[in-house]
Design a protein around this motif. Structure first.
Motif, PDB file in Angstrom:
ATOM      1  N   LEU A 194     -21.881 -14.745  -1.443  1.00  0.00           N
ATOM      2  CA  LEU A 194     -22.271 -15.735  -0.437  1.00  0.00           C
ATOM      3  C   LEU A 194     -22.763 -15.093   0.856  1.00  0.00           C
ATOM      4  N   PHE A 195     -22.135 -13.980   1.274  1.00  0.00           N
ATOM      5  CA  PHE A 195     -22.488 -13.336   2.542  1.00  0.00           C
ATOM      6  C   PHE A 195     -22.724 -11.845   2.299  1.00  0.00           C
ATOM      7  N   PRO A 196     -23.869 -11.492   1.756  1.00  0.00           N
ATOM      8  CA  PRO A 196     -24.126 -10.065   1.465  1.00  0.00           C
ATOM      9  C   PRO A 196     -24.279  -9.218   2.718  1.00  0.00           C
ATOM     10  N   CYS A 197     -24.623  -9.824   3.865  1.00  0.00           N
ATOM     11  CA  CYS A 197     -24.801  -9.060   5.104  1.00  0.00           C
ATOM     12  C   CYS A 197     -23.529  -8.984   5.941  1.00  0.00           C
ATOM     13  N   ALA A 198     -22.487  -9.645   5.509  1.00  0.00           N
ATOM     14  CA  ALA A 198     -21.255  -9.671   6.296  1.00  0.00           C
ATOM     15  C   ALA A 198     -20.475  -8.375   6.107  1.00  0.00           C
ATOM     16  N   GLU A 199     -19.634  -8.066   7.083  1.00  0.00           N
ATOM     17  CA  GLU A 199     -18.759  -6.903   7.019  1.00  0.00           C
ATOM     18  C   GLU A 199     -17.402  -7.334   6.472  1.00  0.00           C
ATOM     19  N   HIS A 200     -16.977  -6.670   5.432  1.00  0.00           N
ATOM     20  CA  HIS A 200     -15.704  -7.029   4.776  1.00  0.00           C
ATOM     21  C   HIS A 200     -14.739  -5.858   4.919  1.00  0.00           C
ATOM     22  N   ARG A 201     -13.674  -6.057   5.670  1.00  0.00           N
ATOM     23  CA  ARG A 201     -12.662  -5.037   5.867  1.00  0.00           C
ATOM     24  C   ARG A 201     -11.486  -5.280   4.918  1.00  0.00           C
ATOM     25  N   PHE A 202     -10.837  -4.175   4.551  1.00  0.00           N
ATOM     26  CA  PHE A 202      -9.643  -4.237   3.714  1.00  0.00           C
ATOM     27  C   PHE A 202      -8.414  -3.920   4.568  1.00  0.00           C
ATOM     28  N   CYS A 203      -7.350  -4.655   4.325  1.00  0.00           N
ATOM     29  CA  CYS A 203      -6.114  -4.424   5.069  1.00  0.00           C
ATOM     30  C   CYS A 203      -5.570  -3.037   4.721  1.00  0.00           C
ATOM     31  N   LEU A 204      -5.323  -2.220   5.736  1.00  0.00           N
ATOM     32  CA  LEU A 204      -4.891  -0.840   5.505  1.00  0.00           C
ATOM     33  C   LEU A 204      -3.472  -0.789   4.939  1.00  0.00           C
ATOM     34  N   ARG A 205      -2.665  -1.760   5.268  1.00  0.00           N
ATOM     35  CA  ARG A 205      -1.295  -1.765   4.755  1.00  0.00           C
ATOM     36  C   ARG A 205      -1.279  -1.949   3.241  1.00  0.00           C
ATOM     37  N   HIS A 206      -2.129  -2.794   2.724  1.00  0.00           N
ATOM     38  CA  HIS A 206      -2.173  -2.995   1.281  1.00  0.00           C
ATOM     39  C   HIS A 206      -2.815  -1.802   0.569  1.00  0.00           C
ATOM     40  N   ILE A 207      -3.717  -1.100   1.247  1.00  0.00           N
ATOM     41  CA  ILE A 207      -4.236   0.144   0.667  1.00  0.00           C
ATOM     42  C   ILE A 207      -3.118   1.171   0.554  1.00  0.00           C
ATOM     43  N   HIS A 208      -2.274   1.220   1.580  1.00  0.00           N
ATOM     44  CA  HIS A 208      -1.139   2.155   1.523  1.00  0.00           C
ATOM     45  C   HIS A 208      -0.134   1.749   0.450  1.00  0.00           C
ATOM     46  N   ASP A 209       0.062   0.447   0.224  1.00  0.00           N
ATOM     47  CA  ASP A 209       0.961   0.006  -0.849  1.00  0.00           C
ATOM     48  C   ASP A 209       0.461   0.472  -2.212  1.00  0.00           C
ATOM     49  N   ASN A 210      -0.845   0.441  -2.416  1.00  0.00           N
ATOM     50  CA  ASN A 210      -1.398   0.953  -3.670  1.00  0.00           C
ATOM     51  C   ASN A 210      -1.253   2.470  -3.763  1.00  0.00           C
ATOM     52  N   MET A 211      -1.351   3.140  -2.628  1.00  0.00           N
ATOM     53  CA  MET A 211      -1.182   4.593  -2.630  1.00  0.00           C
ATOM     54  C   MET A 211       0.271   4.981  -2.925  1.00  0.00           C
ATOM     55  N   ARG A 212       1.218   4.174  -2.474  1.00  0.00           N
ATOM     56  CA  ARG A 212       2.638   4.479  -2.658  1.00  0.00           C
ATOM     57  C   ARG A 212       3.040   4.493  -4.125  1.00  0.00           C
ATOM     58  N   LYS A 213       2.276   3.875  -4.974  1.00  0.00           N
ATOM     59  CA  LYS A 213       2.613   3.878  -6.395  1.00  0.00           C
ATOM     60  C   LYS A 213       2.554   5.288  -6.984  1.00  0.00           C
ATOM     61  N   THR A 214       1.747   6.148  -6.383  1.00  0.00           N
ATOM     62  CA  THR A 214       1.612   7.526  -6.875  1.00  0.00           C
ATOM     63  C   THR A 214       2.132   8.541  -5.867  1.00  0.00           C
ATOM     64  N   TRP A 215       1.804   8.339  -4.602  1.00  0.00           N
ATOM     65  CA  TRP A 215       2.224   9.278  -3.554  1.00  0.00           C
ATOM     66  C   TRP A 215       3.157   8.523  -2.611  1.00  0.00           C
ATOM     67  N   ARG A 216       4.419   8.941  -2.604  1.00  0.00           N
ATOM     68  CA  ARG A 216       5.458   8.103  -2.011  1.00  0.00           C
ATOM     69  C   ARG A 216       5.982   8.578  -0.662  1.00  0.00           C
ATOM     70  N   THR A 217       5.598   9.683  -0.168  1.00  0.00           N
ATOM     71  CA  THR A 217       6.197  10.220   1.047  1.00  0.00           C
ATOM     72  C   THR A 217       5.496   9.674   2.287  1.00  0.00           C
ATOM     73  N   ASN A 218       6.161   9.830   3.435  1.00  0.00           N
ATOM     74  CA  ASN A 218       5.593   9.358   4.696  1.00  0.00           C
ATOM     75  C   ASN A 218       4.405  10.196   5.148  1.00  0.00           C
ATOM     76  N   GLU A 219       4.293  11.417   4.634  1.00  0.00           N
ATOM     77  CA  GLU A 219       3.162  12.253   5.031  1.00  0.00           C
ATOM     78  C   GLU A 219       1.838  11.631   4.609  1.00  0.00           C
ATOM     79  N   TYR A 220       1.825  10.996   3.434  1.00  0.00           N
ATOM     80  CA  TYR A 220       0.586  10.367   2.974  1.00  0.00           C
ATOM     81  C   TYR A 220       0.235   9.153   3.837  1.00  0.00           C
TER      82      TYR A 220
END
Length: 692
Positions: free
Chosen positions: A256-282
């Protein structure tokens, strides 16, 4: 007219004899001549012989629901057990837990409304909301019905955008919206989709919401189309959206909006990262890359992250940086938000409302938005100057940071800014205008009796009810990070996926952890199952901790601890808990502990003690035996050793028990002498080697 009342209780005993139960003799009988005359009691037997019972048939569900209606209205989440105890205390009558549960459900229907009946007046509610709030947009969509002559349609979707919120957003708010979805908890499953903006105090601004059948591409596309019609958005609109990457939302926005800017929530990106890399350093590395303000700085930090962990770098590189990195944002929305907390905060206010009927839920959302507007207006009246309180705090912080920079003017509209960390930038001053803060709306609705009646002949029916497997879930599923923050337990930092993760119970999980033996210090087993897997050194350390010499255990026939204490008290010192704790504390501090050598010396001394005592005792026994046989010759050869026993012994002759007592005294004296000598020997070793 006659009236007769009897007691239906039963009598268990008849005149002291056990027999068949008989009815209770209590009875009352009255009569009157006509309707207007008084009643006259003709017969009355007040004696009760039946067993007492707390079961009353007149205490029905309808009666109980009327009594607890006020409690349900003030506290809808009151437990059924608490209602049962309160009713039994007030009426002195027994109420079953199932009857109280049915009464509570009936009372909630009377207070909040019936789930099914509210769909019948849904059109009337829409007419009332549109009449009291001009420019309000409400759209209904139904399931397809093959029978065109049917008088009812099944509910599918509903969209709501109040007129006051729409006018305020279009007048003075930024082109920035957050999207999120939440489950409906009633008997009819569904999803509630929300669109929340940001006001100029960096607070939430709920714009629109919808109730759909499920969260997929079709429902999100329909919701976005409704918002586009209200905000006049087109395919080439430069708008900014932020979301949690819900199912189907990415595809709907891209279509619907090909020219719009779509941001992803960084917290949910980190939740996906925690499945493999679990430490606070990541987590720290992820935030460090996302908060970079320039592209060269972002590339430099990503290069550092690749040297830290190549696999995590390759995983993060698959997500385009324009969706989550601040350095790649276009800046059209005049906001650098990386989290979708806008919708999370709004959804947290709807936790209890999502369990209510449809119209009641919509009314709770409208009342919350109306209260929030009133609170924002109160805050605006207290503001001094043209800036909001949040903008003033940001300005003060920027002033403190700017005091550490040096600014040089180039003679035109550009400035050179140099910071204390060897960073230098060129700033181009562009004229900007301030927008007025305006947020006025009524959002009021009259009572149901004042609603206009819809003239549409088609009746709205609720969607199909689907029984979900398992117990209905009322609470939102929390991530591991939320549980750790709630319990106050931080994730333990470690190496890779072997680190500890804080769980919801407040304890560190044992998942991905290998047990370490406290004796031999080798992973894979504990102290109870330790069998000296670490070799000779580990076995020696294991045995020295227990206070026993090397190679001695129960299988080799070592003496019990009580017998060791009786034979030699100093050998039991190694098994003393205080001594063992002191030895472990010294080893933990890195100090030298001679516990193993001390135990070996004590065992050697014990061996000498037993050997010498036994040898001297045997010699003394032979000497005494020979002297006794010389002074008292044998007279009875049948007795053991030729001693005279029993009644045959003469009055002047010693018997065997007396000789045995003499030998026992000699053995005890010899043992005590050698024991004292051994104690002096141990003291000498303590002085020489500093043994514990």
């Amino acid at each position: 007219m006659r009236l007769r009342a009897i007691c239906k209780g039963t009598v268990a005993f008849n005149d002291g004899h056990v027999g068949e139960p008989t009815p209770c003799p209590w009875v009352i009988q009255g009569s009157r001549s006509d309707v207007n005359s008084n009643w006259f009691i003709k017969t009355y037997n007040h004696e009760h012989k039946c067993l007492q019972t707390r079961k009353v048939r007149s205490a029905t569900t309808k009666f109980i629901s009327k009594q607890i209606m006020d409690q349900i209205e003030s506290n809808p989440t009151i437990p059924v057990r608490a209602l049962q105890e309160q009713l039994q205390k007030d009426y002195q009558v027994g109420f079953s837990i199932h009857k109280v549960f049915r009464a509570k459900s009936t009372a909630k229907k009377l207070v909040q409304g019936d789930y099914k009946k509210q769909y019948d007046v849904l059109r009337d509610y829409i007419l009332e909301l549109q009449s009291t709030n001009p420019e309000t947009t409400m759209k209904l969509e139904f399931d397809s019905e093959p029978n065109l002559s049917a008088t009812s349609r099944r509910f599918k979707r509903m969209y709501v955008c109040l007129g006051g919120m729409k006018k305020g957003f279009r007048a003075c708010l930024r082109d920035f919206l957050g999207f999120d979805g939440a489950f409906m908890k009633g008997p009819f499953p569904g999803q509630i989709l929300t669109a929340v903006g940001v006001d100029y105090n960096n607070g939430i601004y709920p714009l629109a919401y919808a109730i759909v059948e499920t969260e997929n591409t079709d429902s999100w596309k329909w919701f976005l189309e409704c918002i586009a019609d209200d905000l006049d958005l087109y395919a080439n609109s430069n708008f900014t959206f932020i979301s949690d990457r819900q199912k189907g939302l990415q595809i709907a926005i891209s279509q619907l909006f090909p020219c719009a800017e779509h941001r992803f929530c960084l917290r949910h990106i980190h939740d996906n990262m925690r499945k493999t890399w679990r430490t606070n350093e990541y987590k720290e590395n992820l935030w460090n890359r996302a908060t970079a303000t320039t592209v060269p700085e972002f590339n430099h930090r990503m290069q550092q992250f690749s040297s830290y962990d190549v696999e995590a770098y390759n995983w993060l590189k698959k997500i385009p940086p324009q969706h989550w990195a601040r350095s790649h944002f276009t800046g059209r929305a005049v906001s650098d938000m990386l989290l979708n907390n806008l919708c999370e905060v709004f959804n947290s206010k709807l936790i209890e409302e999502r369990d209510k009927p449809l119209i009641t839920c919509l009314e709770c959302i409208r009342e919350y938005m109306m209260k929030r507007i009133c609170n924002v207006i109160k805050v605006q009246k207290k503001c001094v100057g043209p800036l909001t309180p949040s903008a003033i705090k940001i300005m003060e912080k920027n002033v403190n940071w700017a005091s550490q920079y040096t600014v040089r003017w180039n003679g035109s509209d550009k400035y050179q800014v140099q910071g204390p960390w060897q960073d230098q930038h060129v700033v181009d001053m562009v004229e900007r205008g301030a927008l007025a803060r305006n947020m006025e709306s009524s959002l009021c609705v009259q009572g149901r009796a004042m609603w206009p009646i819809s003239e549409c002949p088609i009746k709205i029916t609720p969607p199909l009810h689907k029984n979900q497997p398992g117990r209905p879930k009322k609470k939102r599923r929390q991530s591991a990070e939320e549980k750790s923050q709630k319990k106050g337990d931080n994730v333990a930092s470690g190496s890779g996926s072997q680190s500890n993760i804080a769980s919801g119970s407040g304890k560190l999980t044992r998942k991905f952890i290998q047990v370490t033996c406290s004796k031999c210090k080798i992973k894979g087993h504990n102290a109870r199952t330790c069998k000296g897997q670490g070799g000779a050194i580990a076995a020696r350390r294991c045995k020295s901790t227990s206070g026993l010499p090397e190679g001695d255990n129960a299988e080799n026939g070592v003496l019990p601890p009580v017998l060791l204490l009786l034979l030699h008290p100093t050998i039991y010192k190694g098994t003393n808990p205080r001594e063992r704790d002191r030895r472990r504390e010294m080893e933990g501090k890195g100090e030298k502990c001679h516990g193993c050598l001390s135990a070996q010396v004590e065992v050697v001394v014990l061996g000498f003690d037993v050997l010498i005592s036994s040898l001297l005792g045997w010699v003394k026994y032979q000497v005494v035996r020979r002297r006794c046989s010389h002074n008292f010759p044998r007279t009875d050869t049948s007795s053991p050793g030729g001693w005279v026993v029993g009644r045959d012994a003469s009055p002047g002759r010693r018997t065997q028990p007396e000789v045995g007592g003499c030998v026992g005294h000699l053995l005890m004296l010899g043992f005590c002498a050698h024991f004292i000598w051994n104690m002096h020997l141990l003291t000498l070793f303590d002085l020489m080697y500093g043994l514990d």
